[in-house]
Every structure is written in C-alpha cells, then in structure tokens.
Design a protein around this motif. Structure first.
Motif, mmCIF file in Angstrom:
data_model
loop_
_atom_site.group_PDB
_atom_site.id
_atom_site.type_symbol
_atom_site.label_atom_id
_atom_site.label_comp_id
_atom_site.label_asym_id
_atom_site.label_seq_id
_atom_site.Cartn_x
_atom_site.Cartn_y
_atom_site.Cartn_z
ATOM 1 N N GLN A 184 0.607 -1.256 0.038
ATOM 2 C CA GLN A 184 -0.085 0.145 -0.149
ATOM 3 C C GLN A 184 0.748 1.386 -0.065
ATOM 4 N N MET A 185 2.007 1.325 0.809
ATOM 5 C CA MET A 185 2.805 2.422 0.763
ATOM 6 C C MET A 185 3.398 2.819 -0.567
ATOM 7 N N CYS A 186 3.787 1.839 -1.297
ATOM 8 C CA CYS A 186 4.251 1.816 -2.620
ATOM 9 C C CYS A 186 3.337 2.465 -3.636
ATOM 10 N N LYS A 187 1.907 1.770 -3.401
ATOM 11 C CA LYS A 187 1.035 2.220 -4.310
ATOM 12 C C LYS A 187 0.476 3.835 -4.232
ATOM 13 N N ASP A 188 0.543 4.283 -2.947
ATOM 14 C CA ASP A 188 0.089 5.511 -2.329
ATOM 15 C C ASP A 188 1.416 6.511 -2.920
ATOM 16 N N ASP A 189 2.582 6.225 -2.684
ATOM 17 C CA ASP A 189 3.729 6.728 -3.285
ATOM 18 C C ASP A 189 3.634 7.006 -4.905
ATOM 19 N N ILE A 190 3.394 5.968 -5.609
ATOM 20 C CA ILE A 190 3.296 6.226 -6.802
ATOM 21 C C ILE A 190 2.180 7.017 -7.310
ATOM 22 N N TRP A 191 1.114 6.695 -6.881
ATOM 23 C CA TRP A 191 -0.106 7.564 -7.019
ATOM 24 C C TRP A 191 0.392 9.151 -6.756
ATOM 25 N N ARG A 192 0.945 9.370 -5.706
ATOM 26 C CA ARG A 192 1.122 10.766 -5.171
ATOM 27 C C ARG A 192 2.105 11.566 -6.214
#
Length: 485
Positions: free
Chosen positions: A152-160
C-alpha cells in the motif's frame, strides 16, 4: 558463503560503473545482475548496498538523459544510455517479485522518484528514436507494477507522484504495450478513495482517457477491468464522466454497464443505486431524441449517436429492472414510468401515421440482410423494450399498474400483441406486461373485460401465440392454450 561472495562481486561491478564512461561491458554487468535476480534465494539475500549502487547508476542515467534534452541533441547519441536504463529497470522489476522486503527497501532508497522522473522524460521524447525509447519506457512501467503489488505504501507513493498528469501521459503514448502496462499500474494503485479523486473536474480527463481506450482498444484487458471494477462502482465518477463524454463515448460506458449487469451470479453486481437513478434520469431527459429518427431530421452523425445513446439507456434500464432486486426502487422513480408510457404512445402513433422506422413490418426474410433498410435501423426492438420496461416497472406494484391504466397504456400495449419484424419478441413482451398489469388488480382486469365487451380489443393475436384472456370469478385470467384448440 558463495552467495555472499557473489553479492560482493556484483556490488563492486555495479559501483564500478559510476567511475567510468559508459561502455558495452556495463550493460553486460547489469544483465548479469538482472539474471541473478530471477533466483528467489539470491533475490531474498540481495544487499542494500547493491541496490543503493544501482540507484546511483539510475540517477546518473537520468541526469545524462535530461542533459541531452536540454542541449537539444538527438537521442540516437545516447543509445547506450537508453539500453542501460532499460536494464536497470529490468533489474528493479525482478528485485520486487514476491518480496515485500525488497519492495519496501526500493521505496525507502528512493527508486520511485527517480524512476518516475525518467519515465516522464521518456514519454515526452517517445516520438523520437522509437525503438530505443519504448524498451526503457515499458520496463520502467513494469517495475512500478511489480513494486506496487500488495504494498500500500508503494501504491500511495506512485499515485502521489504520478497522478494525474504522468499517468495520463503514459496512457496516451503511441505504443500499445506501454499503454497496457500503464493501465496495469493504474489498476493496481486504485482504491475507493482514489476513484473519488478521479471524479474531480481537474482530474476527470484521466478517467475519460481510460474510457476512450475501452472504446478504441477493447482488447486492452486492464482498461476494461479499471472501468468495471472501479469506475462503474462510483456514482460520482459515472456522472462526471457522462457529462464530459461524446455520445460515442457514452455508448461505450453504457455497453460496459450492460455487460456488468449480465455477468453470471451478479444479483449484487456492485453498481450503486445512485448510478441506476442517474441512468433513469438521463433516459427521461433525453428520450425525445429517438423520435428524430422517424421524422428524417437525424441527418447528422451527432443526432444519430444521441438517439442511440437513449436506446442504450433503455437497454440498461430493462436489464436493471429485470432480475436485480437491488434496483427495485426504480419502480418508484417519479418520472420513469410516465415518460416510458408517453414515449410508447408517441412511437406507436408515429409508426401508424406513415411508413417509417417505427412502423410494424412482416419482413422476416430480410432481417440481417440487405433487402430492407429498416433491418439496419438502430430502433430495431426499441418499442418492444419500452413495453418490457413498463412490464418490469409494474411487477407486483399496484400504484404503477394503476398509473399505466390512467395513462391509457393497457389498450396501447394490447395493440402491440401482433408479431412485428421490426420488434422481435414484442408480442411476448406485451403479454408479459399485460400479465403484470392485471395481476391482483381488479380494476385493470375490469378495464380489459370492458374493452373485450365493446369489441375494441382483438385477442386473436394472443390466441395465435398460445394465450387467451378468460373471465373467471369476476376477474380476468391470462392463460396458455393449445394453438390448435
């Protein structure tokens, strides 16, 4: 011990790249590292120092490629750098496979930021040196996909760092594989909160791009999954997209919605009630566009597409009100039933006034052929589906049964019990509607009986189809009979 020694050798070889001018031997070093990372045991034991050296190589390549862009040089001059970049991305991609530890390590070291900067550069230059650009572009996006799976943290960083502009740009690259991989990343990163972000006016173009790809490239599975698993489950996004779409694009949205409703075991299909309400309201507001098809005023493609959108809205409403109990509330929509009955009246009257696309026909031999232009008309089955929707809305609903009677809809429906090649199965849908209108409704049964006594209703068509209306115990019963009786 051997694995540790190999780790040290690889680390030294990668670190050595930073001290020298680029050469083909450096590419071989990176390829050796990429191959080694396919082995789970080696992948699980890879040292942070090795990955840190790899990041430094990637950062150097990023700076060098940006320098070329600033000097307005042709990318052919940095062909080796592009190959090295692709190989770095391959190594990163392999590092992430089935490894939570490596995903987190790459994120903490800063690989996401540098990789996205490189992808941003590559997509701006993708029209140049096509073969050299697309390979690192594809590999970089694949890396982001592997990095985000289950993290989830990687998903959120990529999205941001990539939403909405970079994702939009990657989905617009003229390379189908690049677009498919970018769609995979978008699908992996999405969740309910991110879908709501897409519905904002400043972000809606990304959602519209996905829908455009569903229309122009239906073979791209990831875009269809994004639409069906996420977009159609957000009423805010559906409404925002619909208002910004051309009629061509609306047809695609409605086709996906219809397909989702028809999925097996989809009694709870995940489509929210507000989407159903929006579909009903859109049909009510725009249904008059269909009438232009009979008057000959549908001369432009835009007018034709508008009419076809209304027809698709009707198809979706028929499906929603059939077996999906969660959409039963549509029976209470303030305008849907009245609008449908009034539209049926207009269509029926126009069809009887002169020969046009709404006129009944008996041209069964030309269906699907070239002999009759009406066989290619978009309004084929339109009247039948209006009757089907009325029947659905009246099922076990006394108020709606009475409303149709007040609108003089019962004789109208009975007048459509004849076989019509322009409306396959219209007689069956009419019988279905009559059944739902008469069930447990004494007043409607008396109305039909009065029509029969006055001779204003001909039941021969019903008898030809194997049904008859019988008076019993002061009421009417629609029952099956043998056709030769």
């Amino acid at each position: 011990m051997a694995a540790t020694t190999y780790n040290m050798d690889i680390s030294a070889s990668i670190a050595g790249i930073l001290k020298e001018e680029h050469c083909p031997e450096h590419l071989q070093v990176l390829k050796t590292f990429t191959t080694a990372l396919r082995d789970k045991e080696y992948r699980d034991a890879v040292k942070e120092e090795v990955l840190s050296s790899l990041l430094q190589v990637l950062s150097r390549l990023c700076d060098e490629l940006h320098a070329v862009s600033c000097d307005d040089q042709d990318l052919q001059s940095v062909a080796l750098q592009l190959q090295l970049t692709a190989e770095c991305f391959r190594a990163q991609r392999n590092t992430c496979v089935e490894s939570d530890r490596n995903q987190s390590l790459l994120r903490e070291l800063g690989f996401i930021d540098v990789s996205l900067k490189l992808l941003d550069f590559l997509q701006t230059r993708h029209s140049e040196s096509r073969d050299g650009i697309f390979e690192p572009l594809r590999c970089g996006i694949q890396f982001l996909g592997n990095l985000s799976v289950g993290n989830q943290m990687c998903k959120d960083d990529i999205w941001r760092l990539s939403f909405p502009n970079l994702l939009m740009q990657l989905l617009s690259v003229g390379d189908e594989k690049t677009v498919n991989y970018a769609s995979m990343v978008l699908h992996t990163c999405l969740d309910e909160a991110k879908v709501e972000e897409l519905s904002d006016l400043q972000n809606i173009q990304l959602a519209l791009r996905v829908m455009e790809l569903c229309r122009t490239h239906p073979d791209l599975d990831w875009t269809v999954l994004i639409a069906t698993q996420f977009f159609l489950k957000s009423s805010a996004l559906v409404e925002s997209m619909y208002s910004g779409m051309s009629h061509h694009e609306r047809l695609t949205l409605l086709e996906l919605l219809f397909a989702q409703l028809q999925e097996e075991d989809s009694e709870e299909c995940g489509i929210p009630p507000d989407v159903a309400r929006f579909v009903a309201t859109s049909f009510v507001k725009g249904c008059g566009a269909v009438l232009t098809l009979a008057t000959g005023s549908a001369s432009s493609d835009e007018v034709l597409q508008e009419a076809m959108t209304v027809i698709s809205l009707l198809d979706v409403l028929c499906e929603m009100t059939s077996d999906h109990k969660q959409f039963r509330f549509l029976q209470e929509h303030p305008d849907l039933l009245v609008t449908t009955v009034e539209l049926l009246k207009q269509v029926h009257t126009i069809g009887k006034a002169s020969k046009n696309v709404f006129s009944a026909a008996q041209n069964f031999s030309s269906l699907g052929g070239d002999g009759d232009p009406s066989s290619h008309s978009p309004v084929i089955s339109f009247k039948a589906h209006l009757i089907r929707l009325i029947g659905n809305l009246c099922y076990s609903n006394t108020d709606n049964q009475n409303k149709v009677s007040e609108l003089e809809g019962i004789p109208l429906i009975l007048d459509n019990c004849n076989i019509d090649s322009n409306n396959p199965f219209i007689s069956q849908w009419a019988i279905f509607a009559v059944r739902n209108l008469l069930e447990h409704n004494k007043k409607n049964q008396e109305q039909v009986a009065a029509l029969e006594r006055r001779g204003t209703t001909d039941y021969s068509a019903l008898k030809e189809l194997g049904f008859e209306v019988e008076q019993r115990d002061g009421g009417l019963l629609l029952k099956t009979v043998r056709k030769d009786s």
